[in-house]
Motif scaffolding. Structure first.
Motif, PDB file in Angstrom:
ATOM      1  N   THR A 256       0.810  -1.221   0.000  1.00  0.00           N
ATOM      2  CA  THR A 256       0.000   0.000   0.000  1.00  0.00           C
ATOM      3  C   THR A 256       0.845   1.272   0.000  1.00  0.00           C
ATOM      4  OG1 THR A 256      -0.110   0.027   2.428  1.00  0.00           O
ATOM      5  CG2 THR A 256      -1.856  -1.180   1.242  1.00  0.00           C
ATOM      6  N   ASN A 257       2.164   1.103   0.158  1.00  0.00           N
ATOM      7  CA  ASN A 257       3.082   2.248   0.280  1.00  0.00           C
ATOM      8  C   ASN A 257       2.710   3.141   1.454  1.00  0.00           C
ATOM      9  OD1 ASN A 257       5.398   3.600  -0.606  1.00  0.00           O
ATOM     10  ND2 ASN A 257       4.205   5.079  -1.805  1.00  0.00           N
ATOM     11  N   ASP A 258       2.220   2.500   2.514  1.00  0.00           N
ATOM     12  CA  ASP A 258       1.868   3.189   3.750  1.00  0.00           C
ATOM     13  C   ASP A 258       2.735   2.595   4.858  1.00  0.00           C
ATOM     14  OD1 ASP A 258       0.757   4.212   6.093  1.00  0.00           O
ATOM     15  OD2 ASP A 258      -1.308   4.004   5.409  1.00  0.00           O
ATOM     16  N   THR A 259       3.728   3.322   5.305  1.00  0.00           N
ATOM     17  CA  THR A 259       4.731   2.775   6.224  1.00  0.00           C
ATOM     18  C   THR A 259       4.235   2.629   7.659  1.00  0.00           C
ATOM     19  OG1 THR A 259       5.634   4.972   6.730  1.00  0.00           O
ATOM     20  CG2 THR A 259       6.590   3.770   4.845  1.00  0.00           C
ATOM     21  N   ARG A 260       3.061   3.133   7.967  1.00  0.00           N
ATOM     22  CA  ARG A 260       2.591   3.118   9.350  1.00  0.00           C
ATOM     23  C   ARG A 260       2.530   1.708   9.926  1.00  0.00           C
ATOM     24  NH1 ARG A 260      -3.073   5.815   9.424  1.00  0.00           N
ATOM     25  NH2 ARG A 260      -3.181   4.683   7.432  1.00  0.00           N
TER      26      ARG A 260
END
Length: 518
Positions: free
Chosen positions: A122-126
């Motif tokens: 998702t290219n969401d590093t969280r």
């Protein structure tokens, strides 16, 4: 039957069609295209995580993770001062006000694979950042022995239960260290695994090589006399680590427990050689290890083990609408419940064990099975750039010594097994008190090998009374003296203070020598 107040059931199920979601890739393994397509349509049509239900972060992660549900799990990390997540959240409202601060090592340390893959897709590093902080939050709180405890306070970072083992409460922590390295190729996970595994071999494994015990994370002292069914996964992890010798030995222990009861009790007391907790919810761990050992050795013994398990499940657990959990392995009474992991894991590993031509069994890539037996692939484009230099070998890697040799060619090859012809094969049977003579007798000349083990260190007290707690085995006064209990070939010392003695077992096994006084 609806049991709204049964927390043990409801905080796993969550009212979002768990079994349907958990078993999606089982259709793929079974090559059931129509079943998979229907299941996906049903997920889209019926599944919603917008539920006013409190669920376990760990269970939701391993059984049903996705971008939608993962955002609902993030408050468990955000509300924690240490970054080690709360064990439970409400899917709609986050962490409940009165939620406990306690969580186990496995729950907080078994997130990096699913969260890491989700972040990269998702290219969401969280997600990966949160899981990695939790993992290192645990690792950085290990003892000088490189051991971790079982239960920790997520707000203070203090250990609450100091038992270290390979079983319940800590099991998949080790699994995800090694599998994270396999999947992501980042050597920091391998370094951590090597340190942790080396300590397991030194302090958790007993001198027989078959038992992996519950020990005190501070000093390696024995804390209980039982092994649990969850720890039966560990031989499979040892196969993945390349330690076949230890994997074969530890698997034989669980094999003989299964043979004794036609099932795997939740706890087996190796001192009394009897069941301590008699339930068996059809867990997959023993089957998982059997599958990995067969893939590594191709020894037909493991196919015979799988056949044994399959027949026992059919005979004792099969009911009209599926398979029921076994309430008591001694009486074979059943419970009104079938866990989702039966379809997601137990039957998946059994199927792959026998379907030797399955495409999954011939793949050579960085794919892994999660702790819920979900298949995860990660193409190279999602891997981070990192050094290709392999880290120096640790003590754990140097200790690997595979003794397995494939059977010599024979027209009766299927019945030829190196495992059952080992001269020490029946030792595990003796450990569990199993009387049936299905394995060859030990060579009367014995094995020409001197066992190597660390000294047994105990403390002896002189006088004085101690306060006892409800669950502690502490004996007081003149009539009930403190005890040193012999088990297998070792000693148990319960809460003794005063003089510390180092005892080393004699080579002839006839007693111990005091090699040091402190």
């Amino acid at each position: 039957m609806i049991r709204k107040h049964n927390t043990i059931i409801n905080d796993v199920l969550g009212d979002y069609s768990l079994t349907l979601v958990d078993c999606l890739d089982t259709f793929v393994v079974f090559n059931d295209r129509k079943g998979f397509e229907k299941a996906v349509r049903d997920v889209i049509k019926y599944v919603s995580f917008d539920q006013d239900n409190k669920v376990q972060v760990f269970e939701v992660n391993i059984r049903a993770l996705g971008a939608l549900v993962c955002k609902r799990l993030l408050p468990a990390f955000q509300k924690s001062k240490t970054g080690i997540p709360y064990a439970r959240v409400n899917l709609k409202y986050g962490v409940p006000i009165n939620e406990t601060h306690e969580t186990c090592t496995a729950a907080a340390g078994t997130l990096i694979i699913e969260f890491g893959v989700l972040s990269r897709l998702t290219n969401d590093t969280r997600f990966e950042d949160a899981a990695k902080k939790a993992l290192f939050g645990l690792w950085n709180r290990r003892t000088d022995l490189n051991l971790l405890g079982n239960v920790i306070n997520v707000q203070t970072g203090q250990w609450i239960h100091t038992a270290s083992s390979t079983g319940a409460g800590i099991d998949s922590f080790y699994e995800y260290l090694l599998k994270a390295y396999v999947l992501f190729g980042e050597t920091e996970y391998l370094d951590m695994f090597n340190e942790a595994y080396n300590s397991v071999l030194r302090y958790v494994k007993d001198e027989t090589g078959y038992l992996y015990r519950n020990v005190n994370m501070m000093n390696g002292g024995l804390m209980s006399n039982w092994v649990d069914s969850l720890s039966a996964y560990f031989p499979g992890l040892q196969v993945l680590a390349g330690d076949l010798d230890n994997a074969i030995k530890s698997h034989l222990l669980y094999y003989n427990i299964w043979k004794k009861y036609n099932a795997m009790p939740e706890r087996f007391n190796f001192h009394l050689r009897n069941v301590e907790l008699a339930t068996y919810p059809l867990r997959p761990e023993f089957i998982e290890s059997t599958y990995f050992l067969y893939r590594a050795t191709r020894d037909p013994f493991y196919l015979q083990v799988g056949e044994m398990v399959l027949k026992d499940l059919e005979y004792y657990a099969r009911v009209n609408c599926g398979f029921a959990s076994i309430k008591d392995v001694l009486t074979k009474s059943l419970d009104e419940r079938m866990e989702s992991f039966l379809l997601s894991e137990t039957f998946k590993y059994l199927y792959l064990l026998f379907d030797t031509e399955n495409k999954i069994n011939s793949m050579d890539d960085n794919f892994i099975f999660t702790t819920e037996a979900h298949l995860i692939f990660l193409p190279q484009k999602y891997l981070k750039k990192h050094s290709e230099i392999r880290p120096s070998m640790s003590g754990a890697e140097r200790s690997f010594c595979s003794i397995y040799e494939k059977p010599s060619p024979s027209k009766h090859l299927f019945t030829t097994s190196v495992i059952t012809s080992r001269s020490d094969a029946d030792f595990a049977r003796e450990l569990v008190g199993f009387e049936e003579r299905t394995l060859p007798l030990l060579d009367p000349k014995g094995i020409c090998e001197v066992p190597k083990s660390d000294p047994q260190v105990i403390e002896v007290s002189f006088g004085g009374l101690q306060e006892s707690h409800e669950d502690d085995l502490i004996y007081q006064g003149q009539e009930q003296q403190q005890q040193i209990i012999k088990y297998v070939d070792g000693l148990i010392a319960n809460r003794l203070k005063g003089l510390k003695l180092e005892l080393t077992k004699r080579v002839d096994k006839k007693g111990y020598d005091v090699t040091k006084g402190m």
